[in-house]
Write an enzyme that holds these catalytic residues in place. Structure first.
Site, PDB file in Angstrom:
ATOM      1  N   SER A 132       0.836  -1.202   0.000  1.00  0.00           N
ATOM      2  CA  SER A 132       0.000   0.000   0.000  1.00  0.00           C
ATOM      3  C   SER A 132       0.868   1.248   0.000  1.00  0.00           C
ATOM      4  CB  SER A 132      -0.900   0.014   1.234  1.00  0.00           C
ATOM      5  OG  SER A 132      -1.622   1.232   1.326  1.00  0.00           O
ATOM      6  N   TYR A 145      -1.445   0.267  10.552  1.00  0.00           N
ATOM      7  CA  TYR A 145      -1.616  -0.359   9.244  1.00  0.00           C
ATOM      8  C   TYR A 145      -0.443  -0.026   8.329  1.00  0.00           C
ATOM      9  CZ  TYR A 145      -3.585  -0.931   4.513  1.00  0.00           C
ATOM     10  OH  TYR A 145      -3.789  -1.273   3.196  1.00  0.00           O
TER      11      TYR A 145
END
Length: 241
Positions: A132, A145
């Site tokens: 990501s 995250y």
């Protein structure tokens, strides 16, 4: 044969359908067995050969157990496993933070590592991991995250460096914002947001062209560069989503 890990998630489902359309026989793995079988039935109705396998990446022996159960070692493996989570909850409860980290880094990395060993022994294969843009810099809104995705990016980079002489190719995919069930509650910026099908299409191209690191969405490569070059003394003062 193509293995899709996390095949019941929105991106996993899109990847499975795209690879199926491209002519791949599919091996699907996910934690939710009922949803996995429902997805497999839909794919079979489309004329795609599918086998299914339960797999929970948080299980200690997930990688070995899954790969031993497959009918054959796949030629391509795509790991779409991940969960966005809630930073506030992770900040307040270490157990929530630990699960978020394990789901986005430990589990996927260990599973991909086991696949890498088997691909290396065979001397061929393509490993695709979805990381990501959130892993580029730690932001106050999602640093748990983001830190896990940063670790996964580094892990995939290390695998690529280790395996490139062995005939095994490793692809790192870095989406930005993706419209999924996990992001339904967020107000996503239109110009920077893509659909799961766009992620799947980008993965299919990366497999075919043996690309190394790919971004999904025209603007994200530039955004990624900017994020990495902002001095920390300025970055720490910024409020980013």
């Amino acid at each position: 044969m193509a293995l899709v890990l996390g095949a019941t998630g929105d991106i996993g489902r899109a990847v499975a359908r795209r690879l199926g359309r491209d002519g791949w026989q599919l091996q699907l793995a996910a934690r939710d067995g009922q949803r996995l079988e429902a997805e497999a039935r839909d794919l079979r109705l489309r004329g795609i050969s599918v086998e299914t396998h339960p797999c929970d990446v948080l299980s200690e022996d997930a990688g070995v157990s899954l790969l031993d159960a497959l009918s054959a070692t796949p030629d391509v493996a795509v790991c779409t496993v991940g969960v966005l989570g809630d930073q506030s909850a992770a900040s307040d409860d270490w157990r929530t933070a630990e699960r978020l980290m394990r789901t986005n880094y430990n589990g996927p990395a260990l599973l991909m590592g086991e696949l890498a060993n088997r691909f290396e022994q065979r001397g061929s294969g393509v490993l695709v991991g979805i990381s990501s843009i959130a892993g580029e810099r730690g932001r106050g809104t999602n640093y748990t995250y983001g830190s896990a995705k940063s670790g996964f990016t580094a892990f995939l980079s290390g695998l690529r460096n280790r395996l490139w002489r062995s005939g095994v190719h490793v692809v790192t995919v870095k989406p930005g914002y993706v419209r999924t069930r996990m992001t339904d509650h967020l107000d996503l910026p239109g110009l920077l947001t893509v659909d799961p099908d766009q992620v799947a299409d980008r993965i299919a191209v990366a497999i075919r062209r043996s690309q190394d690191v790919v971004h999904v969405g025209r603007l994200w490569r530039g955004v990624s560069l900017v994020l990495r070059t902002i001095p920390e003394r300025l970055f720490k003062r910024m409020s980013l989503p």
